[in-house]
Design a protein around this motif. Structure first.
Motif, PDB file in Angstrom:
ATOM      1  N   TYR A 192       0.856  -1.186   0.000  1.00 13.94           N
ATOM      2  CA  TYR A 192       0.000   0.000   0.000  1.00 13.94           C
ATOM      3  C   TYR A 192       0.891   1.234   0.000  1.00 13.94           C
ATOM      4  O   TYR A 192       1.579   1.515   0.980  1.00 13.94           O
ATOM      5  CB  TYR A 192      -0.925  -0.007   1.212  1.00 13.94           C
ATOM      6  CG  TYR A 192      -1.939  -1.130   1.194  1.00 13.94           C
ATOM      7  CD1 TYR A 192      -3.011  -1.115   0.307  1.00 13.94           C
ATOM      8  CD2 TYR A 192      -1.836  -2.208   2.076  1.00 13.94           C
ATOM      9  CE1 TYR A 192      -3.947  -2.146   0.289  1.00 13.94           C
ATOM     10  CE2 TYR A 192      -2.766  -3.242   2.060  1.00 13.94           C
ATOM     11  CZ  TYR A 192      -3.821  -3.202   1.172  1.00 13.94           C
ATOM     12  OH  TYR A 192      -4.742  -4.209   1.151  1.00 13.94           O
ATOM     13  N   ILE A 193       0.881   1.953  -1.117  1.00 13.64           N
ATOM     14  CA  ILE A 193       1.738   3.125  -1.293  1.00 13.64           C
ATOM     15  C   ILE A 193       0.877   4.375  -1.267  1.00 13.64           C
ATOM     16  O   ILE A 193      -0.135   4.471  -1.980  1.00 13.64           O
ATOM     17  CB  ILE A 193       2.506   3.059  -2.629  1.00 13.64           C
ATOM     18  CG1 ILE A 193       3.268   1.732  -2.755  1.00 13.64           C
ATOM     19  CG2 ILE A 193       3.452   4.247  -2.758  1.00 13.64           C
ATOM     20  CD1 ILE A 193       4.376   1.560  -1.759  1.00 13.64           C
ATOM     21  N   ASP A 194       1.269   5.346  -0.441  1.00 15.00           N
ATOM     22  CA  ASP A 194       0.541   6.615  -0.384  1.00 15.00           C
ATOM     23  C   ASP A 194       0.665   7.307  -1.742  1.00 15.00           C
ATOM     24  O   ASP A 194       1.773   7.591  -2.198  1.00 15.00           O
ATOM     25  CB  ASP A 194       1.126   7.497   0.716  1.00 15.00           C
ATOM     26  CG  ASP A 194       0.251   8.707   1.002  1.00 15.00           C
ATOM     27  OD1 ASP A 194      -0.168   9.380   0.039  1.00 15.00           O
ATOM     28  OD2 ASP A 194      -0.003   9.001   2.189  1.00 15.00           O
ATOM     29  N   SER A 197       2.462  10.928  -1.080  1.00 15.35           N
ATOM     30  CA  SER A 197       3.831  11.037  -0.570  1.00 15.35           C
ATOM     31  C   SER A 197       4.750   9.899  -1.006  1.00 15.35           C
ATOM     32  O   SER A 197       5.953   9.954  -0.777  1.00 15.35           O
ATOM     33  CB  SER A 197       3.802  11.074   0.963  1.00 15.35           C
ATOM     34  OG  SER A 197       3.354   9.825   1.483  1.00 15.35           O
ATOM     35  N   ASN A 198       4.178   8.845  -1.611  1.00 17.80           N
ATOM     36  CA  ASN A 198       4.915   7.625  -1.984  1.00 17.80           C
ATOM     37  C   ASN A 198       5.439   6.851  -0.774  1.00 17.80           C
ATOM     38  O   ASN A 198       6.265   5.948  -0.915  1.00 17.80           O
ATOM     39  CB  ASN A 198       6.083   7.944  -2.922  1.00 17.80           C
ATOM     40  CG  ASN A 198       5.593   8.333  -4.317  1.00 17.80           C
ATOM     41  OD1 ASN A 198       4.619   7.779  -4.817  1.00 17.80           O
ATOM     42  ND2 ASN A 198       6.262   9.298  -4.926  1.00 17.80           N
ATOM     43  N   GLU A 199       4.943   7.157   0.430  1.00 16.27           N
ATOM     44  CA  GLU A 199       5.335   6.413   1.622  1.00 16.27           C
ATOM     45  C   GLU A 199       4.712   5.016   1.581  1.00 16.27           C
ATOM     46  O   GLU A 199       3.557   4.855   1.187  1.00 16.27           O
ATOM     47  CB  GLU A 199       4.855   7.150   2.877  1.00 16.27           C
ATOM     48  CG  GLU A 199       5.173   6.415   4.180  1.00 16.27           C
ATOM     49  CD  GLU A 199       4.537   7.068   5.388  1.00 16.27           C
ATOM     50  OE1 GLU A 199       4.815   6.603   6.515  1.00 16.27           O
ATOM     51  OE2 GLU A 199       3.753   8.027   5.223  1.00 16.27           O
ATOM     52  N   ILE A 263      -8.610   7.474  -1.951  1.00 16.43           N
ATOM     53  CA  ILE A 263      -8.863   6.046  -2.099  1.00 16.43           C
ATOM     54  C   ILE A 263      -7.660   5.437  -2.805  1.00 16.43           C
ATOM     55  O   ILE A 263      -7.277   5.873  -3.893  1.00 16.43           O
ATOM     56  CB  ILE A 263     -10.150   5.788  -2.903  1.00 16.43           C
ATOM     57  CG1 ILE A 263     -11.376   6.270  -2.116  1.00 16.43           C
ATOM     58  CG2 ILE A 263     -10.284   4.307  -3.246  1.00 16.43           C
ATOM     59  CD1 ILE A 263     -12.678   6.151  -2.884  1.00 16.43           C
ATOM     60  N   MET A 264      -7.039   4.427  -2.164  1.00 21.95           N
ATOM     61  CA  MET A 264      -5.849   3.798  -2.743  1.00 21.95           C
ATOM     62  C   MET A 264      -6.207   2.592  -3.600  1.00 21.95           C
ATOM     63  O   MET A 264      -5.682   2.427  -4.703  1.00 21.95           O
ATOM     64  CB  MET A 264      -4.882   3.370  -1.640  1.00 21.95           C
ATOM     65  CG  MET A 264      -4.277   4.487  -0.841  1.00 21.95           C
ATOM     66  SD  MET A 264      -2.916   3.888   0.189  1.00 21.95           S
ATOM     67  CE  MET A 264      -3.803   2.796   1.326  1.00 21.95           C
ATOM     68  N   THR A 265      -7.053   1.711  -3.069  1.00 26.05           N
ATOM     69  CA  THR A 265      -7.422   0.489  -3.785  1.00 26.05           C
ATOM     70  C   THR A 265      -8.870   0.166  -3.496  1.00 26.05           C
ATOM     71  O   THR A 265      -9.465   0.665  -2.535  1.00 26.05           O
ATOM     72  CB  THR A 265      -6.548  -0.717  -3.351  1.00 26.05           C
ATOM     73  OG1 THR A 265      -6.789  -1.008  -1.960  1.00 26.05           O
ATOM     74  CG2 THR A 265      -5.067  -0.441  -3.564  1.00 26.05           C
ATOM     75  N   VAL A 266      -9.437  -0.706  -4.325  1.00 30.51           N
ATOM     76  CA  VAL A 266     -10.773  -1.241  -4.086  1.00 30.51           C
ATOM     77  C   VAL A 266     -10.664  -2.748  -4.104  1.00 30.51           C
ATOM     78  O   VAL A 266      -9.923  -3.323  -4.905  1.00 30.51           O
ATOM     79  CB  VAL A 266     -11.781  -0.727  -5.148  1.00 30.51           C
ATOM     80  CG1 VAL A 266     -11.321  -1.059  -6.546  1.00 30.51           C
ATOM     81  CG2 VAL A 266     -13.170  -1.319  -4.895  1.00 30.51           C
ATOM     82  N   ASN A 282      -5.601   6.242   2.433  1.00 28.57           N
ATOM     83  CA  ASN A 282      -4.237   6.500   2.902  1.00 28.57           C
ATOM     84  C   ASN A 282      -4.180   7.355   4.166  1.00 28.57           C
ATOM     85  O   ASN A 282      -3.253   8.143   4.359  1.00 28.57           O
ATOM     86  CB  ASN A 282      -3.418   7.186   1.802  1.00 28.57           C
ATOM     87  CG  ASN A 282      -3.974   8.545   1.395  1.00 28.57           C
ATOM     88  OD1 ASN A 282      -5.165   8.803   1.577  1.00 28.57           O
ATOM     89  ND2 ASN A 282      -3.138   9.401   0.846  1.00 28.57           N
ATOM     90  N   ARG A 283      -5.162   7.174   5.028  1.00 26.24           N
ATOM     91  CA  ARG A 283      -5.171   7.861   6.307  1.00 26.24           C
ATOM     92  C   ARG A 283      -5.594   6.855   7.383  1.00 26.24           C
ATOM     93  O   ARG A 283      -6.438   5.994   7.132  1.00 26.24           O
ATOM     94  CB  ARG A 283      -6.119   9.070   6.309  1.00 26.24           C
ATOM     95  CG  ARG A 283      -5.711  10.172   5.343  1.00 26.24           C
ATOM     96  CD  ARG A 283      -4.420  10.823   5.766  1.00 26.24           C
ATOM     97  NE  ARG A 283      -4.009  11.905   4.870  1.00 26.24           N
ATOM     98  CZ  ARG A 283      -3.150  11.776   3.869  1.00 26.24           C
ATOM     99  NH1 ARG A 283      -2.621  10.576   3.610  1.00 26.24           N
ATOM    100  NH2 ARG A 283      -2.815  12.803   3.109  1.00 26.24           N
TER     101      ARG A 283
END
Length: 353
Positions: A192-194, A197-199, A263-266, A282-283
């Motif tokens: 899981y990449i932000d 920020s790419n964190e 939203i990062m992924t579903v 991502n929070r």
């Protein structure tokens, strides 16, 4: 909005009284123009349905809920209960008159050990569909980078089998914790990449099954396979079973802190998102997110060309849906999309409603 129809385990309902004149934390809980004065709860209702019946912003129900002193647990609502809108000191409040079904109800705790048990709490109505998120509540995990690589791994199935299933035995190698009888079997999933920020926020530990310790000699353990979601393979990793209580009640609420995420992924690996889809954002806990927090989903405003000046102009972001956070980690969270007014997608924004 798509109705949340569900008849699984109980969730908490505390519908609250609200009014255009009642302000809460710079936001008002606003009554719908066509709200009823009384509503009788029926089987198939949900907390979200009933809250929307009375409120334009249903996550603000705590601001108008009036606790009835004669009811042991006013936060559990049952079919047959009657919810009435009243006014106290000029402010609207919602009160509940308990039906027969809820009068004999007693709360019982729910605990994960060694597998998830979602215990029905009588026939109390749910807030959101537990069948849509139960796997994420009980077995899905997000781990730190390197955690799976350091965990014990599947060495071989009994009788030299390369893959094993429920009812089989297997051998695993590694450092096993003392007095841990049950392990989850996991396979490394996506990172899981932000997107901002790419964190690296965590790594998906995909649930494959559960095993029970039979014996151990040095760093080799013999384990019985008690459950599988798919065949267990050599090199799958073992993590101690999570002993954590699962609260099957959710209280929709607005976050106390300002939230600006995406939203990062579903779930399912697709990019389009709709009602009842599980998404990752991502929070997480470090940003103040809590279970039950409701977030508004916004579509990015389009870039257009101003035909008068020739400039490129970004249109305002448009609100397109709502989600409720149902599981939090330090850096990210899982949420269930409760409603969507237009197609949603990965990278759409989420923020305090």
């Amino acid at each position: 909005m798509k109705k949340l129809r569900l008849g699984l385990a109980a969730l908490t309902l505390c519908v609250s009284s609200l009014g255009a004149s009642f302000s809460a934390s710079a936001e008002e809980a606003i009554l719908n123009d066509n709200h009823p004065d009384r509503y009788t709860v029926v089987k198939g209702d949900t907390l979200w349905d009933i809250s929307e019946t009375f409120l334009k912003n249903p996550w603000m129900w705590p601001e108008i809920w009036h606790v009835n002193p004669q009811i042991d647990n006013p936060h559990l609502i049952y079919p047959g209960d009657v919810i009435t809108l009243i006014y106290l000191d000029g402010r609207p409040r919602l009160v509940v008159e308990r039906g027969e079904e809820g009068r004999s109800y007693k709360m019982s705790p729910v605990k994960l050990s060694p597998t998830v048990h979602i215990k029905p709490l009588g026939e109390a109505i749910p807030a959101i569909p537990l069948d849509a998120i139960s796997n994420f509540l009980s077995r899905s995990r997000v781990v730190e980078q390197g955690e799976l690589e350091a965990a014990p791994y599947v060495l071989m199935g009994a009788e030299d089998h390369l893959v094993v299933g429920a009812g089989d035995s297997l051998y695993a190698r590694g450092e096993f914790a003392d007095k841990v009888p049950v392990y989850g079997v996991y396979r490394k999933g996506k990172p899981y990449i932000d997107p901002d920020s790419n964190e690296l926020l965590g790594v998906e530990a995909r649930d494959i099954g559960s095993v029970k310790m039979r014996g151990k000699e040095n760093d080799i353990a013999t384990l019985a396979v008690t459950r599988t979601t798919e065949e267990i393979r050599i090199e799958d990793r073992l993590l101690p079973h999570e002993e954590r209580a699962i609260d099957s009640t959710f209280f929709p609420s607005s976050p106390e802190e300002e939230i600006a995420g995406r939203i990062m992924t579903v779930e399912g690996g697709v990019s389009q998102v709709g009602a009842m889809d599980v998404v990752t954002i991502n929070r997480g806990e470090r940003e103040g997110l809590e279970i039950g927090n409701v977030l508004a989903i916004y579509k990015n405003g389009s870039m257009i060309r101003d035909r008068v000046t020739g400039e490129k102009v970004k249109l305002p972001d448009e609100r397109a849906g709502l989600l409720m956070v149902f599981r939090t980690f330090e850096k990210m969270s899982f949420g269930l999309v409760l409603e969507s007014s237009r197609p949603l997608a990965v990278n759409d924004k989420v923020q305090k409603p």
